[in-house]
Motif scaffolding. Structure first.
Motif, PDB file in Angstrom:
ATOM      1  N   SER A 212      42.413  46.029  26.242  1.00  0.00           N
ATOM      2  CA  SER A 212      41.948  45.539  27.536  1.00  0.00           C
ATOM      3  C   SER A 212      43.022  44.733  28.259  1.00  0.00           C
ATOM      4  CB  SER A 212      40.689  44.689  27.334  1.00  0.00           C
ATOM      5  OG  SER A 212      40.245  44.136  28.541  1.00  0.00           O
ATOM      6  N   CYS A 213      44.032  44.262  27.527  1.00  0.00           N
ATOM      7  CA  CYS A 213      45.138  43.519  28.153  1.00  0.00           C
ATOM      8  C   CYS A 213      46.183  44.448  28.770  1.00  0.00           C
ATOM      9  CB  CYS A 213      45.825  42.625  27.117  1.00  0.00           C
ATOM     10  SG  CYS A 213      44.811  41.297  26.452  1.00  0.00           S
ATOM     11  N   LEU A 214      46.203  45.710  28.339  1.00  0.00           N
ATOM     12  CA  LEU A 214      47.258  46.622  28.795  1.00  0.00           C
ATOM     13  C   LEU A 214      47.188  46.970  30.282  1.00  0.00           C
ATOM     14  CD1 LEU A 214      47.525  49.101  25.779  1.00  0.00           C
ATOM     15  CD2 LEU A 214      49.051  47.206  26.369  1.00  0.00           C
ATOM     16  N   PRO A 215      45.990  47.153  30.893  1.00  0.00           N
ATOM     17  CA  PRO A 215      45.984  47.540  32.314  1.00  0.00           C
ATOM     18  C   PRO A 215      46.733  46.570  33.216  1.00  0.00           C
ATOM     19  CG  PRO A 215      43.840  47.967  31.355  1.00  0.00           C
ATOM     20  CD  PRO A 215      44.632  47.247  30.307  1.00  0.00           C
ATOM     21  N   ALA A 216      46.483  45.276  33.092  1.00  0.00           N
ATOM     22  CA  ALA A 216      47.180  44.315  33.942  1.00  0.00           C
ATOM     23  C   ALA A 216      48.668  44.282  33.615  1.00  0.00           C
ATOM     24  CB  ALA A 216      46.563  42.927  33.777  1.00  0.00           C
ATOM     25  N   LEU A 217      48.995  44.332  32.323  1.00  0.00           N
ATOM     26  CA  LEU A 217      50.397  44.324  31.911  1.00  0.00           C
ATOM     27  C   LEU A 217      51.151  45.505  32.503  1.00  0.00           C
ATOM     28  CD1 LEU A 217      52.582  43.074  29.891  1.00  0.00           C
ATOM     29  CD2 LEU A 217      51.882  44.923  28.368  1.00  0.00           C
ATOM     30  N   LEU A 218      50.530  46.697  32.497  1.00  0.00           N
ATOM     31  CA  LEU A 218      51.203  47.893  32.988  1.00  0.00           C
ATOM     32  C   LEU A 218      51.204  47.970  34.508  1.00  0.00           C
ATOM     33  CD1 LEU A 218      49.905  50.475  30.354  1.00  0.00           C
ATOM     34  CD2 LEU A 218      52.172  49.434  30.501  1.00  0.00           C
ATOM     35  N   LEU A 219      50.228  47.347  35.157  1.00  0.00           N
ATOM     36  CA  LEU A 219      50.269  47.283  36.619  1.00  0.00           C
ATOM     37  C   LEU A 219      51.455  46.425  37.044  1.00  0.00           C
ATOM     38  CD1 LEU A 219      48.786  48.215  39.171  1.00  0.00           C
ATOM     39  CD2 LEU A 219      47.512  46.061  39.109  1.00  0.00           C
ATOM     40  N   ASP A 220      51.655  45.304  36.339  1.00  0.00           N
ATOM     41  CA  ASP A 220      52.864  44.483  36.463  1.00  0.00           C
ATOM     42  C   ASP A 220      53.175  44.052  37.897  1.00  0.00           C
ATOM     43  OD1 ASP A 220      55.053  43.190  35.251  1.00  0.00           O
ATOM     44  OD2 ASP A 220      56.392  44.826  35.822  1.00  0.00           O
ATOM     45  N   PRO A 221      52.220  43.472  38.620  1.00  0.00           N
ATOM     46  CA  PRO A 221      52.520  43.024  39.986  1.00  0.00           C
ATOM     47  C   PRO A 221      53.390  41.769  39.963  1.00  0.00           C
ATOM     48  CG  PRO A 221      50.318  42.330  39.355  1.00  0.00           C
ATOM     49  CD  PRO A 221      50.841  43.148  38.211  1.00  0.00           C
ATOM     50  N   PRO A 222      54.467  41.726  40.715  1.00  0.00           N
ATOM     51  CA  PRO A 222      55.298  40.516  40.740  1.00  0.00           C
ATOM     52  C   PRO A 222      54.614  39.400  41.528  1.00  0.00           C
ATOM     53  CG  PRO A 222      56.153  42.150  42.274  1.00  0.00           C
ATOM     54  CD  PRO A 222      55.031  42.811  41.529  1.00  0.00           C
ATOM     55  N   PRO A 223      54.967  38.133  41.251  1.00  0.00           N
ATOM     56  CA  PRO A 223      54.392  37.023  42.018  1.00  0.00           C
ATOM     57  C   PRO A 223      54.564  37.233  43.516  1.00  0.00           C
ATOM     58  CG  PRO A 223      55.615  36.190  40.127  1.00  0.00           C
ATOM     59  CD  PRO A 223      55.874  37.664  40.184  1.00  0.00           C
ATOM     60  N   GLY A 224      53.505  36.920  44.255  1.00  0.00           N
ATOM     61  CA  GLY A 224      53.506  37.109  45.703  1.00  0.00           C
ATOM     62  C   GLY A 224      52.868  38.404  46.152  1.00  0.00           C
ATOM     63  N   SER A 225      52.551  39.299  45.221  1.00  0.00           N
ATOM     64  CA  SER A 225      51.981  40.597  45.571  1.00  0.00           C
ATOM     65  C   SER A 225      50.531  40.477  46.031  1.00  0.00           C
ATOM     66  CB  SER A 225      52.024  41.535  44.362  1.00  0.00           C
ATOM     67  OG  SER A 225      53.323  41.699  43.887  1.00  0.00           O
ATOM     68  N   HIS A 226      50.089  41.491  46.767  1.00  0.00           N
ATOM     69  CA  HIS A 226      48.676  41.649  47.101  1.00  0.00           C
ATOM     70  C   HIS A 226      48.117  42.757  46.212  1.00  0.00           C
ATOM     71  CE1 HIS A 226      48.665  39.682  51.360  1.00  0.00           C
ATOM     72  NE2 HIS A 226      49.366  38.991  50.488  1.00  0.00           N
ATOM     73  N   VAL A 227      47.024  42.434  45.511  1.00  0.00           N
ATOM     74  CA  VAL A 227      46.470  43.317  44.483  1.00  0.00           C
ATOM     75  C   VAL A 227      44.979  43.489  44.722  1.00  0.00           C
ATOM     76  CG1 VAL A 227      46.181  43.684  41.993  1.00  0.00           C
ATOM     77  CG2 VAL A 227      48.168  42.413  42.847  1.00  0.00           C
ATOM     78  N   ILE A 228      44.473  44.678  44.475  1.00  0.00           N
ATOM     79  CA  ILE A 228      43.024  44.924  44.481  1.00  0.00           C
ATOM     80  C   ILE A 228      42.571  45.166  43.046  1.00  0.00           C
ATOM     81  CG2 ILE A 228      41.264  46.676  44.995  1.00  0.00           C
ATOM     82  CD1 ILE A 228      42.339  46.873  47.799  1.00  0.00           C
ATOM     83  N   ASP A 229      41.539  44.434  42.632  1.00  0.00           N
ATOM     84  CA  ASP A 229      40.828  44.717  41.383  1.00  0.00           C
ATOM     85  C   ASP A 229      39.506  45.336  41.814  1.00  0.00           C
ATOM     86  OD1 ASP A 229      39.745  44.844  38.891  1.00  0.00           O
ATOM     87  OD2 ASP A 229      40.147  42.766  38.340  1.00  0.00           O
ATOM     88  N   ALA A 230      39.416  46.653  41.693  1.00  0.00           N
ATOM     89  CA  ALA A 230      38.360  47.401  42.379  1.00  0.00           C
ATOM     90  C   ALA A 230      36.971  47.204  41.778  1.00  0.00           C
ATOM     91  CB  ALA A 230      38.707  48.885  42.399  1.00  0.00           C
ATOM     92  N   CYS A 231      36.878  47.109  40.476  1.00  0.00           N
ATOM     93  CA  CYS A 231      35.589  46.896  39.789  1.00  0.00           C
ATOM     94  C   CYS A 231      35.810  45.746  38.827  1.00  0.00           C
ATOM     95  CB  CYS A 231      35.150  48.166  39.056  1.00  0.00           C
ATOM     96  SG  CYS A 231      35.044  49.625  40.116  1.00  0.00           S
ATOM     97  N   ALA A 232      35.750  44.530  39.337  1.00  0.00           N
ATOM     98  CA  ALA A 232      36.410  43.401  38.689  1.00  0.00           C
ATOM     99  C   ALA A 232      35.622  42.720  37.574  1.00  0.00           C
ATOM    100  CB  ALA A 232      36.785  42.358  39.747  1.00  0.00           C
TER     101      ALA A 232
END
Length: 463
Positions: A212-232
Protein backbone atom coordinates in the motif's frame (compact mmCIF):
# COMPACT_ATOMS: atom_id res chain seq x y z
CA UNK A 1 -7.82 -0.51 3.04
CA UNK A 2 -4.24 0.04 3.89
CA UNK A 3 -5.09 0.78 7.54
CA UNK A 4 -2.93 -1.97 8.95
CA UNK A 5 -5.93 -3.60 10.59
CA UNK A 6 -4.82 -7.21 10.65
CA UNK A 7 -3.29 -9.92 12.78
CA UNK A 8 -2.03 -7.48 15.39
CA UNK A 9 -5.46 -5.94 15.86
CA UNK A 10 -7.39 -8.81 17.37
CA UNK A 11 -7.59 -11.20 14.42
CA UNK A 12 -5.10 -14.03 14.68
CA UNK A 13 -5.05 -17.65 13.58
CA UNK A 14 -4.60 -19.28 17.01
CA UNK A 15 -7.23 -19.76 19.72
CA UNK A 16 -9.02 -16.54 20.54
CA UNK A 17 -8.35 -15.08 23.99
CA UNK A 18 -10.79 -15.64 26.82
CA UNK A 19 -13.73 -13.27 26.67
CA UNK A 20 -16.25 -12.59 29.38
CA UNK A 21 -19.69 -12.99 27.81
CA UNK A 22 -22.10 -11.25 30.20
CA UNK A 23 -24.01 -11.22 27.86
CA UNK A 24 -22.03 -11.34 24.60
CA UNK A 25 -23.16 -7.91 23.43
CA UNK A 26 -21.58 -6.14 26.43
CA UNK A 27 -18.05 -7.50 26.06
CA UNK A 28 -15.62 -5.04 27.61
CA UNK A 29 -12.75 -5.73 25.20
CA UNK A 30 -13.79 -5.03 21.63
CA UNK A 31 -10.59 -6.47 20.14
CA UNK A 32 -11.13 -9.74 21.98
CA UNK A 33 -14.73 -9.86 20.85
CA UNK A 34 -13.60 -9.32 17.28
CA UNK A 35 -11.06 -12.14 17.60
CA UNK A 36 -13.67 -14.48 19.04
CA UNK A 37 -16.09 -13.81 16.19
CA UNK A 38 -13.34 -14.29 13.57
CA UNK A 39 -12.33 -17.63 15.05
CA UNK A 40 -15.94 -18.74 15.34
CA UNK A 41 -16.44 -17.93 11.66
CA UNK A 42 -13.31 -19.90 10.75
CA UNK A 43 -14.62 -23.00 12.55
CA UNK A 44 -18.20 -22.44 11.40
CA UNK A 45 -18.63 -25.76 9.55
CA UNK A 46 -17.11 -27.74 12.43
CA UNK A 47 -19.33 -26.04 15.00
CA UNK A 48 -22.44 -26.59 12.87
CA UNK A 49 -21.69 -30.33 12.76
CA UNK A 50 -21.09 -30.58 16.51
CA UNK A 51 -24.18 -28.54 17.43
CA UNK A 52 -26.38 -30.55 15.09
CA UNK A 53 -25.08 -33.91 16.35
CA UNK A 54 -25.52 -32.85 19.98
CA UNK A 55 -29.07 -31.62 19.33
CA UNK A 56 -28.33 -28.36 21.16
CA UNK A 57 -30.79 -26.15 19.26
CA UNK A 58 -33.55 -28.76 19.50
CA UNK A 59 -33.12 -28.90 23.27
CA UNK A 60 -32.74 -25.12 23.76
CA UNK A 61 -35.44 -23.48 21.66
CA UNK A 62 -34.60 -19.93 22.82
CA UNK A 63 -30.92 -20.15 21.89
CA UNK A 64 -30.20 -18.42 18.59
CA UNK A 65 -27.99 -20.34 16.14
CA UNK A 66 -25.30 -17.64 15.77
CA UNK A 67 -25.01 -17.11 19.52
CA UNK A 68 -24.92 -20.88 20.05
CA UNK A 69 -22.00 -21.12 17.63
CA UNK A 70 -19.98 -18.46 19.47
CA UNK A 71 -20.71 -20.03 22.87
CA UNK A 72 -19.81 -23.53 21.72
CA UNK A 73 -16.58 -22.24 20.17
CA UNK A 74 -15.61 -20.64 23.48
CA UNK A 75 -16.52 -23.81 25.39
CA UNK A 76 -14.79 -26.36 23.15
CA UNK A 77 -12.10 -24.53 21.19
CA UNK A 78 -11.44 -21.35 23.12
CA UNK A 79 -10.42 -20.80 26.72
CA UNK A 80 -13.69 -21.75 28.37
CA UNK A 81 -15.89 -19.40 30.36
CA UNK A 82 -13.97 -19.25 33.65
CA UNK A 83 -16.57 -17.27 35.54
CA UNK A 84 -17.98 -15.44 32.50
CA UNK A 85 -20.88 -16.06 30.11
CA UNK A 86 -23.53 -14.95 32.63
CA UNK A 87 -26.84 -16.74 32.18
CA UNK A 88 -25.50 -18.79 29.28
CA UNK A 89 -22.98 -20.73 31.37
CA UNK A 90 -25.52 -23.02 33.15
CA UNK A 91 -27.21 -23.69 29.81
CA UNK A 92 -23.93 -24.76 28.16
CA UNK A 93 -22.89 -26.77 31.21
CA UNK A 94 -25.99 -28.92 30.81
CA UNK A 95 -24.80 -29.93 27.33
CA UNK A 96 -21.04 -29.81 27.90
CA UNK A 97 -20.44 -33.55 28.06
CA UNK A 98 -22.51 -34.21 24.95
CA UNK A 99 -20.82 -31.42 22.97
CA UNK A 100 -17.34 -32.62 23.89
CA UNK A 101 -18.26 -36.18 22.99
CA UNK A 102 -19.52 -35.10 19.58
CA UNK A 103 -16.32 -33.13 18.93
CA UNK A 104 -14.24 -36.18 19.84
CA UNK A 105 -16.42 -38.40 17.62
CA UNK A 106 -15.95 -36.00 14.70
CA UNK A 107 -12.16 -36.19 15.09
CA UNK A 108 -12.25 -39.98 15.11
CA UNK A 109 -14.50 -40.01 12.05
CA UNK A 110 -12.14 -37.75 10.11
CA UNK A 111 -8.99 -39.44 11.40
CA UNK A 112 -7.43 -36.35 12.99
CA UNK A 113 -6.18 -35.55 16.47
CA UNK A 114 -6.01 -31.74 16.50
CA UNK A 115 -8.86 -29.24 16.32
CA UNK A 116 -6.94 -27.37 13.60
CA UNK A 117 -6.97 -30.45 11.37
CA UNK A 118 -10.78 -30.38 11.26
CA UNK A 119 -10.63 -27.23 9.16
CA UNK A 120 -10.81 -27.25 5.39
CA UNK A 121 -7.44 -26.52 3.79
CA UNK A 122 -8.54 -23.05 2.71
CA UNK A 123 -9.53 -22.17 6.29
CA UNK A 124 -6.23 -23.06 7.91
CA UNK A 125 -3.77 -20.29 8.76
CA UNK A 126 -1.56 -19.77 5.75
CA UNK A 127 0.86 -17.20 4.44
CA UNK A 128 -1.68 -14.43 5.00
CA UNK A 129 -1.19 -14.79 8.76
CA UNK A 130 2.60 -14.53 8.34
CA UNK A 131 2.66 -11.12 6.65
CA UNK A 132 4.79 -8.88 8.87
CA UNK A 133 3.56 -5.73 10.56
CA UNK A 134 4.75 -2.87 8.37
CA UNK A 135 5.00 0.57 9.97
CA UNK A 136 5.62 3.72 7.93
CA UNK A 137 7.41 6.54 9.71
CA UNK A 138 5.56 9.82 9.16
CA UNK A 139 8.32 12.18 8.03
CA UNK A 140 6.04 15.19 8.51
CA UNK A 141 6.52 14.70 12.26
CA UNK A 142 9.69 12.71 12.83
CA UNK A 143 12.29 10.52 11.08
CA UNK A 144 13.32 6.90 11.04
CA UNK A 145 16.40 7.35 13.23
CA UNK A 146 14.45 8.83 16.10
CA UNK A 147 11.65 6.26 15.87
CA UNK A 148 14.22 3.46 15.89
CA UNK A 149 15.85 4.99 18.99
CA UNK A 150 12.47 5.23 20.69
CA UNK A 151 11.68 1.55 20.10
CA UNK A 152 15.15 0.53 21.29
CA UNK A 153 14.54 2.40 24.55
CA UNK A 154 11.32 0.40 24.89
CA UNK A 155 13.26 -2.87 24.80
CA UNK A 156 12.95 -3.70 21.09
CA UNK A 157 15.99 -5.09 19.28
CA UNK A 158 16.81 -3.30 16.03
CA UNK A 159 18.31 -5.68 13.43
CA UNK A 160 19.28 -3.06 10.82
CA UNK A 161 18.18 -2.96 7.19
CA UNK A 162 16.81 -6.24 5.87
CA UNK A 163 18.62 -7.75 2.89
CA UNK A 164 15.99 -10.28 1.80
CA UNK A 165 12.49 -11.60 2.42
CA UNK A 166 14.03 -14.34 4.54
CA UNK A 167 15.11 -11.68 7.03
CA UNK A 168 11.48 -10.57 7.31
CA UNK A 169 10.20 -14.14 7.68
CA UNK A 170 12.65 -14.77 10.52
CA UNK A 171 11.42 -11.87 12.66
CA UNK A 172 10.27 -12.93 16.12
CA UNK A 173 9.54 -11.46 19.51
CA UNK A 174 10.54 -7.83 20.01
CA UNK A 175 12.86 -7.59 17.01
CA UNK A 176 12.36 -5.22 14.07
CA UNK A 177 14.06 -4.27 10.82
CA UNK A 178 14.25 -1.48 8.29
CA UNK A 179 12.63 -2.46 4.99
CA UNK A 180 15.12 -3.13 2.18
CA UNK A 181 13.22 -0.93 -0.30
CA UNK A 182 11.47 1.87 1.59
CA UNK A 183 13.73 3.92 3.85
CA UNK A 184 10.83 5.06 6.07
CA UNK A 185 9.27 1.62 6.55
CA UNK A 186 9.91 -0.45 9.68
CA UNK A 187 9.05 -4.16 9.84
CA UNK A 188 7.88 -6.01 12.97
CA UNK A 189 6.71 -9.60 13.52
CA UNK A 190 3.18 -10.30 12.30
CA UNK A 191 1.48 -10.35 15.71
CA UNK A 192 2.91 -7.00 16.86
CA UNK A 193 0.05 -4.73 17.94
CA UNK A 194 0.92 -1.02 17.81
CA UNK A 195 -2.58 0.47 17.72
CA UNK A 196 -2.22 1.70 21.29
CA UNK A 197 1.42 2.77 20.92
CA UNK A 198 2.02 6.46 21.79
CA UNK A 199 3.88 7.10 18.52
CA UNK A 200 0.91 5.79 16.52
CA UNK A 201 -1.62 7.74 18.57
CA UNK A 202 0.46 10.90 18.07
CA UNK A 203 0.57 10.46 14.30
CA UNK A 204 4.30 9.70 14.12
CA UNK A 205 3.61 6.21 12.76
CA UNK A 206 1.25 4.96 10.05
CA UNK A 207 0.29 1.28 10.16
CA UNK A 208 0.32 0.56 6.45
CA UNK A 209 1.14 -2.54 4.42
CA UNK A 210 4.26 -2.29 2.29
CA UNK A 211 2.33 -2.85 -0.96
CA UNK A 212 0.00 0.00 0.00
CA UNK A 213 3.04 2.30 0.36
CA UNK A 214 4.20 1.70 -3.22
CA UNK A 215 1.58 3.82 -5.10
CA UNK A 216 2.63 7.11 -3.52
CA UNK A 217 6.32 6.19 -3.71
CA UNK A 218 6.04 5.40 -7.43
CA UNK A 219 3.96 8.48 -8.19
CA UNK A 220 6.87 10.42 -6.65
CA UNK A 221 5.51 13.99 -6.85
CA UNK A 222 8.20 16.57 -6.01
CA UNK A 223 7.50 19.22 -3.35
CA UNK A 224 5.32 22.00 -4.73
CA UNK A 225 3.38 19.72 -7.08
CA UNK A 226 -0.39 19.66 -7.53
CA UNK A 227 -1.73 16.12 -7.05
CA UNK A 228 -5.15 14.48 -7.24
CA UNK A 229 -5.98 11.54 -4.98
CA UNK A 230 -9.06 10.38 -6.84
CA UNK A 231 -10.55 7.87 -4.36
CA UNK A 232 -8.80 8.98 -1.24
CA UNK A 233 -10.43 7.57 1.93
CA UNK A 234 -9.32 6.26 4.38
CA UNK A 235 -6.27 8.47 3.76
CA UNK A 236 -3.08 6.49 4.39
CA UNK A 237 -1.87 7.01 0.82
CA UNK A 238 -2.88 10.68 1.01
CA UNK A 239 -0.78 11.20 4.12
CA UNK A 240 2.12 9.47 2.34
CA UNK A 241 1.75 11.84 -0.61
CA UNK A 242 1.80 14.81 1.76
CA UNK A 243 4.99 13.49 3.36
CA UNK A 244 6.64 13.17 -0.07
CA UNK A 245 5.51 16.72 -0.88
CA UNK A 246 6.77 17.89 2.55
CA UNK A 247 3.40 19.67 2.82
CA UNK A 248 4.47 21.92 -0.08
CA UNK A 249 2.02 21.99 -2.96
CA UNK A 250 -1.61 20.84 -3.10
CA UNK A 251 -3.42 17.53 -2.85
CA UNK A 252 -7.02 17.45 -4.09
CA UNK A 253 -8.61 14.44 -2.40
CA UNK A 254 -12.03 13.12 -3.45
CA UNK A 255 -14.33 10.53 -1.95
CA UNK A 256 -18.09 9.99 -2.04
CA UNK A 257 -18.45 8.42 1.41
CA UNK A 258 -19.05 11.18 3.98
CA UNK A 259 -18.24 9.00 7.01
CA UNK A 260 -15.01 7.72 5.53
CA UNK A 261 -14.10 11.27 4.55
CA UNK A 262 -14.70 12.46 8.13
CA UNK A 263 -12.45 9.70 9.46
CA UNK A 264 -9.87 10.67 6.87
CA UNK A 265 -9.95 14.30 8.01
CA UNK A 266 -9.19 13.12 11.55
CA UNK A 267 -6.29 10.99 10.32
CA UNK A 268 -4.80 13.82 8.27
CA UNK A 269 -5.04 16.21 11.22
CA UNK A 270 -3.34 13.68 13.50
CA UNK A 271 -0.53 13.12 11.01
CA UNK A 272 0.13 16.83 10.42
CA UNK A 273 -1.06 17.07 6.81
CA UNK A 274 -1.78 20.68 5.84
CA UNK A 275 -1.60 20.67 2.02
CA UNK A 276 -4.74 18.63 1.33
CA UNK A 277 -8.18 19.82 0.23
CA UNK A 278 -10.91 17.25 0.90
CA UNK A 279 -14.04 17.12 -1.24
CA UNK A 280 -17.10 14.90 -0.84
CA UNK A 281 -17.43 14.48 -4.56
CA UNK A 282 -17.50 11.79 -7.23
CA UNK A 283 -14.18 11.92 -9.09
CA UNK A 284 -16.01 11.08 -12.32
CA UNK A 285 -17.94 14.35 -11.93
CA UNK A 286 -14.76 16.44 -11.55
CA UNK A 287 -14.16 18.45 -14.71
CA UNK A 288 -10.62 18.22 -16.14
CA UNK A 289 -11.12 21.72 -17.57
CA UNK A 290 -11.71 23.26 -14.12
CA UNK A 291 -9.09 25.94 -13.57
CA UNK A 292 -8.38 24.64 -10.07
CA UNK A 293 -6.80 21.53 -11.59
CA UNK A 294 -4.93 23.07 -14.51
CA UNK A 295 -1.58 22.45 -12.77
CA UNK A 296 -2.30 18.85 -11.74
CA UNK A 297 0.49 16.71 -13.17
CA UNK A 298 0.16 13.73 -10.83
CA UNK A 299 -2.87 11.54 -10.10
CA UNK A 300 -3.16 8.59 -7.73
CA UNK A 301 -6.14 6.40 -8.58
CA UNK A 302 -6.89 3.62 -6.09
CA UNK A 303 -10.56 2.92 -6.84
CA UNK A 304 -13.05 0.63 -5.12
CA UNK A 305 -12.28 -2.99 -5.91
CA UNK A 306 -13.16 -6.52 -4.85
CA UNK A 307 -10.51 -6.52 -2.12
CA UNK A 308 -9.58 -10.08 -3.05
CA UNK A 309 -5.94 -9.47 -2.12
CA UNK A 310 -6.54 -8.04 1.33
CA UNK A 311 -4.84 -10.03 4.08
CA UNK A 312 -7.52 -9.09 6.61
CA UNK A 313 -10.19 -10.49 4.29
CA UNK A 314 -8.31 -13.78 4.00
CA UNK A 315 -8.07 -14.00 7.78
CA UNK A 316 -11.64 -12.95 8.50
CA UNK A 317 -13.28 -14.90 5.66
CA UNK A 318 -11.09 -17.99 5.24
CA UNK A 319 -12.00 -20.02 2.20
CA UNK A 320 -14.03 -17.16 0.75
CA UNK A 321 -14.56 -17.67 -2.95
CA UNK A 322 -13.63 -15.31 -5.73
CA UNK A 323 -16.01 -12.42 -6.42
CA UNK A 324 -18.85 -13.22 -8.82
CA UNK A 325 -18.51 -12.47 -12.51
CA UNK A 326 -21.31 -9.88 -12.27
CA UNK A 327 -19.57 -8.01 -9.43
CA UNK A 328 -16.24 -8.08 -11.24
CA UNK A 329 -17.84 -6.69 -14.39
CA UNK A 330 -19.46 -3.85 -12.44
CA UNK A 331 -16.25 -3.00 -10.59
CA UNK A 332 -14.09 -3.20 -13.72
CA UNK A 333 -16.52 -0.94 -15.58
CA UNK A 334 -16.24 1.73 -12.88
CA UNK A 335 -12.46 1.35 -12.65
CA UNK A 336 -12.02 1.74 -16.39
CA UNK A 337 -14.24 4.83 -16.50
CA UNK A 338 -12.27 6.37 -13.61
CA UNK A 339 -8.91 5.62 -15.23
CA UNK A 340 -9.93 6.92 -18.65
CA UNK A 341 -11.36 10.04 -16.98
CA UNK A 342 -8.12 10.64 -15.07
CA UNK A 343 -6.10 10.44 -18.29
CA UNK A 344 -8.06 13.40 -19.74
CA UNK A 345 -6.60 15.97 -17.31
CA UNK A 346 -4.67 18.26 -19.65
CA UNK A 347 -1.45 18.70 -17.65
CA UNK A 348 -1.22 15.14 -16.36
CA UNK A 349 2.29 13.70 -16.63
CA UNK A 350 2.20 10.66 -14.38
CA UNK A 351 -0.54 8.46 -12.94
CA UNK A 352 -0.50 5.46 -10.61
CA UNK A 353 -3.39 3.02 -10.83
CA UNK A 354 -3.61 0.51 -7.99
CA UNK A 355 -6.00 -2.00 -6.47
CA UNK A 356 -5.89 -4.51 -3.63
CA UNK A 357 -7.36 -7.09 -5.98
CA UNK A 358 -5.85 -10.24 -7.47
CA UNK A 359 -8.33 -10.37 -10.37
CA UNK A 360 -7.10 -9.78 -13.91
CA UNK A 361 -10.43 -8.13 -14.79
CA UNK A 362 -9.73 -5.28 -12.33
CA UNK A 363 -6.04 -4.98 -13.09
CA UNK A 364 -4.34 -5.79 -16.39
CA UNK A 365 -7.61 -5.69 -18.35
CA UNK A 366 -8.50 -2.22 -17.06
CA UNK A 367 -5.02 -0.86 -17.83
CA UNK A 368 -4.94 -2.44 -21.30
CA UNK A 369 -8.31 -0.96 -22.28
CA UNK A 370 -7.41 2.48 -20.93
CA UNK A 371 -4.14 2.51 -22.86
CA UNK A 372 -5.98 1.54 -26.03
CA UNK A 373 -8.45 4.38 -25.54
CA UNK A 374 -5.66 6.90 -24.89
CA UNK A 375 -4.43 6.27 -28.46
CA UNK A 376 -0.74 6.38 -27.64
CA UNK A 377 -0.89 9.46 -25.41
CA UNK A 378 0.16 7.44 -22.36
CA UNK A 379 2.38 4.40 -21.87
CA UNK A 380 3.35 2.08 -19.03
CA UNK A 381 6.46 3.22 -17.21
CA UNK A 382 9.03 0.54 -16.29
CA UNK A 383 9.45 0.70 -12.50
CA UNK A 384 11.21 -1.31 -9.79
CA UNK A 385 12.95 -3.78 -12.14
CA UNK A 386 14.04 -5.91 -9.17
CA UNK A 387 10.46 -6.39 -7.90
CA UNK A 388 9.87 -10.16 -8.11
CA UNK A 389 6.16 -10.28 -8.97
CA UNK A 390 5.15 -8.68 -12.29
CA UNK A 391 1.90 -8.18 -14.17
CA UNK A 392 0.24 -11.05 -16.02
CA UNK A 393 1.39 -11.33 -19.65
CA UNK A 394 -1.98 -10.47 -21.13
CA UNK A 395 -0.77 -7.68 -23.45
CA UNK A 396 2.59 -6.27 -24.59
CA UNK A 397 4.19 -4.26 -21.80
CA UNK A 398 2.14 -5.79 -18.98
CA UNK A 399 5.40 -6.91 -17.39
CA UNK A 400 5.92 -3.26 -16.39
CA UNK A 401 3.00 -3.61 -13.96
CA UNK A 402 3.64 -4.82 -10.42
CA UNK A 403 1.80 -7.44 -8.42
CA UNK A 404 2.21 -8.34 -4.78
CA UNK A 405 1.08 -11.27 -2.64
CA UNK A 406 1.86 -12.95 0.70
CA UNK A 407 3.61 -15.76 -1.19
CA UNK A 408 5.94 -13.67 -3.39
CA UNK A 409 6.48 -10.38 -1.54
CA UNK A 410 5.28 -11.04 2.06
CA UNK A 411 2.66 -8.31 1.68
CA UNK A 412 -1.04 -8.11 1.03
CA UNK A 413 -2.25 -8.84 -2.50
CA UNK A 414 -1.87 -5.73 -4.65
CA UNK A 415 -1.61 -4.48 -8.24
CA UNK A 416 0.11 -1.30 -9.44
CA UNK A 417 0.55 0.27 -12.87
CA UNK A 418 2.43 3.51 -13.50
CA UNK A 419 1.31 5.42 -16.60
CA UNK A 420 3.33 8.30 -17.98
CA UNK A 421 2.59 10.71 -20.79
CA UNK A 422 4.24 9.81 -24.05
CA UNK A 423 3.86 13.34 -25.45
CA UNK A 424 4.10 16.81 -23.97
CA UNK A 425 0.68 18.53 -23.76
CA UNK A 426 0.52 22.01 -25.22
CA UNK A 427 -1.02 23.33 -22.01
CA UNK A 428 2.20 22.66 -20.09
CA UNK A 429 4.80 25.39 -20.28
CA UNK A 430 8.32 24.77 -21.56
CA UNK A 431 9.72 25.52 -18.12
CA UNK A 432 7.58 22.80 -16.57
CA UNK A 433 8.76 20.16 -19.04
CA UNK A 434 12.43 21.06 -19.52
CA UNK A 435 13.61 18.94 -16.58
CA UNK A 436 13.37 15.16 -17.00
CA UNK A 437 10.86 13.45 -14.78
CA UNK A 438 12.32 11.30 -12.02
CA UNK A 439 11.22 7.67 -11.98
CA UNK A 440 12.11 5.97 -8.71
CA UNK A 441 13.66 2.55 -9.13
CA UNK A 442 14.69 1.97 -5.55
CA UNK A 443 14.32 3.50 -2.14
CA UNK A 444 15.13 7.23 -2.26
CA UNK A 445 18.57 7.97 -0.86
CA UNK A 446 18.65 10.59 1.84
CA UNK A 447 21.34 11.83 4.15
CA UNK A 448 21.04 10.54 7.66
CA UNK A 449 19.91 13.34 9.88
CA UNK A 450 18.55 13.89 13.31
CA UNK A 451 15.10 15.43 13.23
CA UNK A 452 13.89 18.32 15.29
CA UNK A 453 10.36 16.93 15.25
CA UNK A 454 11.48 13.78 17.03
CA UNK A 455 10.03 11.48 19.62
CA UNK A 456 10.96 12.67 23.08
CA UNK A 457 13.75 10.64 24.78
CA UNK A 458 11.79 9.60 27.80
CA UNK A 459 8.17 10.41 27.02
CA UNK A 460 5.84 9.83 24.08
CA UNK A 461 5.52 12.74 21.64
CA UNK A 462 2.52 15.00 21.72
CA UNK A 463 0.48 16.14 18.77
Amino acid sequence: RGSGFGPGRGCWPGPAPRLSLCPLGRAQNVKQLYALVCETQRYSAVLDAVIASAGLLRAEKKLRPHLAKVLVYELLLGRGFRGGAGRWKPLLNRHQARLKAELARLKVHRGVSRNEDLLEVGCRPGLASQVPRFVRVNTLKTCSDNVIDYFKRQGFSYQGRASSLEDLRALKGKCFLLDPLLSELLVFPAQTDLHDHPLYLAGHLILQDKASCLPALLLDPPPGSHVIDACAAPGNKTSHLAALLKNQGKIFAFDLDAKRLASMATLLARTGVSCCQLAEEDFLAVSPSDQRYRQVQYILLDPSCSGSGMVTRQLEEPGAGAPSKERLQALAGFQQRALCHALTFPSLQRLVYSTCSLCQEENEDVVRDALQQSAGTFRLAPVLPSWPHRGLSTFPGAEHCLRASPETTLTGGFFIAVLERAEVPSSVSQAETSAPEHIPSAAPKRKKRRCKAAAAPSAPPRT
